[in-house]
Design a protein around this motif. Structure first.
Motif, short mmCIF file in Angstrom:
data_model
loop_
_atom_site.label_atom_id
_atom_site.label_comp_id
_atom_site.label_asym_id
_atom_site.label_seq_id
_atom_site.Cartn_x
_atom_site.Cartn_y
_atom_site.Cartn_z
N GLU A 135 -62.55 -47.71 -28.10
CA GLU A 135 -63.10 -47.04 -28.88
C GLU A 135 -64.73 -46.77 -28.82
O GLU A 135 -65.02 -45.71 -29.22
CB GLU A 135 -62.75 -47.31 -30.26
CG GLU A 135 -63.02 -46.34 -31.62
CD GLU A 135 -61.83 -45.45 -31.35
OE1 GLU A 135 -62.13 -44.15 -32.00
OE2 GLU A 135 -60.68 -45.44 -30.84
N LEU A 136 -65.59 -47.96 -28.94
CA LEU A 136 -66.97 -47.77 -28.81
C LEU A 136 -67.41 -47.19 -27.44
O LEU A 136 -68.21 -46.10 -27.46
CB LEU A 136 -67.42 -49.02 -28.83
CG LEU A 136 -66.98 -50.00 -30.07
CD1 LEU A 136 -67.61 -51.53 -29.98
CD2 LEU A 136 -67.42 -49.35 -31.24
N LEU A 137 -66.79 -47.34 -26.53
CA LEU A 137 -67.19 -46.84 -25.16
C LEU A 137 -67.07 -45.43 -25.27
O LEU A 137 -67.75 -44.48 -24.99
CB LEU A 137 -66.47 -47.46 -23.95
CG LEU A 137 -66.76 -49.02 -23.79
CD1 LEU A 137 -65.74 -49.44 -22.70
CD2 LEU A 137 -68.07 -49.14 -23.47
N ALA A 138 -65.80 -44.95 -25.57
CA ALA A 138 -65.52 -43.65 -25.59
C ALA A 138 -66.56 -42.71 -26.66
O ALA A 138 -66.75 -41.61 -26.11
CB ALA A 138 -63.93 -43.34 -26.24
N GLN A 167 -55.59 -45.49 -26.82
CA GLN A 167 -57.00 -45.18 -26.46
C GLN A 167 -56.87 -43.97 -25.43
O GLN A 167 -57.40 -43.32 -25.46
CB GLN A 167 -57.58 -46.36 -26.10
CG GLN A 167 -57.84 -47.60 -27.25
CD GLN A 167 -58.98 -47.03 -28.39
OE1 GLN A 167 -59.26 -45.94 -28.49
NE2 GLN A 167 -59.14 -47.92 -29.07
N LEU A 168 -55.92 -44.56 -24.59
CA LEU A 168 -55.76 -43.61 -23.34
C LEU A 168 -55.39 -42.29 -23.90
O LEU A 168 -55.77 -41.36 -23.21
CB LEU A 168 -54.58 -44.22 -22.11
CG LEU A 168 -55.01 -45.56 -21.61
CD1 LEU A 168 -53.70 -45.90 -20.88
CD2 LEU A 168 -56.23 -45.28 -20.55
N ALA A 169 -54.53 -42.08 -24.73
CA ALA A 169 -53.96 -40.83 -25.06
C ALA A 169 -54.84 -40.17 -26.01
O ALA A 169 -55.12 -38.95 -25.73
CB ALA A 169 -52.59 -41.17 -26.01
N ARG A 170 -55.95 -40.74 -26.61
CA ARG A 170 -56.89 -39.89 -27.62
C ARG A 170 -58.16 -39.77 -27.00
O ARG A 170 -58.63 -38.69 -27.43
CB ARG A 170 -57.15 -40.78 -28.81
CG ARG A 170 -55.85 -41.14 -29.59
CD ARG A 170 -56.27 -41.65 -31.00
NE ARG A 170 -56.56 -42.99 -31.02
CZ ARG A 170 -57.78 -43.17 -31.09
NH1 ARG A 170 -59.07 -42.51 -31.55
NH2 ARG A 170 -58.38 -44.57 -31.06
N HIS A 171 -58.58 -40.56 -25.75
CA HIS A 171 -59.84 -40.26 -25.30
C HIS A 171 -59.89 -39.83 -23.80
O HIS A 171 -59.42 -40.50 -23.00
CB HIS A 171 -60.87 -41.86 -25.33
CG HIS A 171 -60.90 -42.19 -26.59
ND1 HIS A 171 -61.46 -41.56 -27.95
CD2 HIS A 171 -60.55 -43.38 -27.36
CE1 HIS A 171 -61.50 -41.95 -28.92
NE2 HIS A 171 -60.97 -43.36 -28.68
N TYR A 175 -59.33 -44.75 -19.02
CA TYR A 175 -58.48 -45.01 -17.86
C TYR A 175 -57.89 -46.18 -17.77
O TYR A 175 -58.45 -47.09 -18.35
CB TYR A 175 -58.85 -44.21 -16.79
CG TYR A 175 -59.47 -43.05 -16.63
CD1 TYR A 175 -58.74 -42.11 -16.06
CD2 TYR A 175 -60.53 -42.59 -17.14
CE1 TYR A 175 -58.94 -40.52 -16.17
CE2 TYR A 175 -61.11 -41.19 -16.90
CZ TYR A 175 -60.17 -40.12 -16.56
OH TYR A 175 -60.52 -38.88 -16.48
N THR A 176 -56.78 -46.33 -17.34
CA THR A 176 -56.44 -47.77 -16.93
C THR A 176 -55.85 -47.97 -15.56
O THR A 176 -55.68 -46.71 -14.67
CB THR A 176 -55.41 -48.36 -17.93
OG1 THR A 176 -55.08 -49.80 -17.62
CG2 THR A 176 -53.88 -47.61 -17.47
N ALA A 194 -50.01 -40.98 -22.28
CA ALA A 194 -51.38 -40.31 -22.15
C ALA A 194 -51.39 -39.44 -20.97
O ALA A 194 -52.40 -38.86 -20.75
CB ALA A 194 -52.33 -41.66 -21.74
N GLY A 195 -50.55 -39.69 -20.16
CA GLY A 195 -50.10 -38.66 -18.80
C GLY A 195 -50.64 -39.33 -17.66
O GLY A 195 -51.32 -40.43 -17.65
N ALA A 196 -50.10 -38.88 -16.55
CA ALA A 196 -50.21 -39.57 -15.12
C ALA A 196 -51.65 -39.71 -14.80
O ALA A 196 -52.17 -40.21 -13.97
CB ALA A 196 -49.38 -38.97 -14.37
N HIS A 197 -52.59 -38.49 -15.41
CA HIS A 197 -54.11 -38.33 -15.11
C HIS A 197 -54.81 -39.42 -15.42
O HIS A 197 -55.92 -39.54 -15.22
CB HIS A 197 -54.53 -36.91 -15.31
CG HIS A 197 -54.58 -36.86 -16.92
ND1 HIS A 197 -53.28 -36.87 -17.61
CD2 HIS A 197 -55.57 -36.86 -17.74
CE1 HIS A 197 -53.77 -36.56 -18.73
NE2 HIS A 197 -55.02 -36.61 -19.03
#
Length: 245
Positions: A135-138, A167-171, A175-176, A194-197
């Protein structure tokens, strides 16, 4: 093209376990070739001197540049004040294409993020379950791309991994990777929400078998386009191609 975005290699000097001992590539390389993995991003093992460790990784890359690229490993606290110089050496002399750090050493700092911004590099940061940092990084570094591996927790911290999926879905810039993710349902959920991307294929070699880790991606039964993103397209986009496109 199949690219493993997460494999450790080169010298380690701690000798408390495989993670800070010499990480030889021979067995990994054979397994990766047998699995059909074309190229691999190398990361140093834990080391008391990441300048020396990165130099060791650079020699491995230079020996097989058609197969390997690398990220520069830094220690956010011990290397404070010289991270820009370390990364400059890694980028300009070694051709490295990203920054790696681990909360086992020290939490990520603004200095690391500013250096990543300056050089236009992605950051692979293992938060060891403290996924709230996303959250902070984004929010503070929206123009830097961050990969939080293992779906945020190599230790299978279920709540941390669920939080990272959110976090993946919102920012856009979070990534992971799939390295060592044992809860297959959570890996499926990350792709679905979050999506394959937003997910990269990684093995955490040489200690985990790259063929086993690759099969998890195959078992997701993604369409050809989405599978291509996970298996290499996302990494190529984050590093700007680096001549691998």
């Amino acid at each position: 093209m199949i690219i493993d975005c997460h494999c450790h290699a080169g010298p380690g000097d701690g000798l408390t376990g495989p993670w800070d001992s010499n990480a030889a590539l021979g067995r990994y390389a054979r397994r990766a070739r047998d699995a059909g993995i074309d190229r691999t991003v190398l990361l140093a093992a834990f080391h008391s001197d990441y300048g020396a460790a990165n130099a060791g990784v650079a020699r491995l890359v230079a020996a097989e540049p058609e197969r390997y690229l690398a990220f520069a490993f830094v220690h956010a606290r011990r290397d404070a004040g010289r991270i820009a110089a370390m990364v400059r050496t890694a980028v300009e002399e070694y051709g490295f294409v990203g920054i790696k750090l681990h909360r086992h050493d020290a939490p990520i700092t603004g200095e690391v993020c500013e250096v990543a911004r300056h050089f236009g590099l992605p950051v692979l940061y293992d938060p060891v379950g403290l996924t709230s940092v996303a959250e902070l990084l984004a929010g503070q570094y929206p123009d830097v791309n961050f990969i939080l591996p293992h779906l945020g927790s190599f230790a299978d911290d279920w709540s941390a991994q669920l939080a990272l999926i959110d976090q993946l879905a919102r920012h856009r810039n979070i990534y992971t990777d799939s390295a060592g993710v044992r809860r297959f349902d959570l890996l499926e959920q990350a792709i679905r929400r979050a999506g394959a991307h937003k997910v990269l294929f990684g093995s955490d070699g040489p200690w985990l078998h790259p063929g086993v880790e690759l099969e998890k991606i195959r078992l997701l039964r993604l369409g050809a386009g989405d599978e291509g993103l996970v298996l290499g397209g996302n990494l190529l986009r984050l590093i700007g191609g680096a001549g691998w496109g």
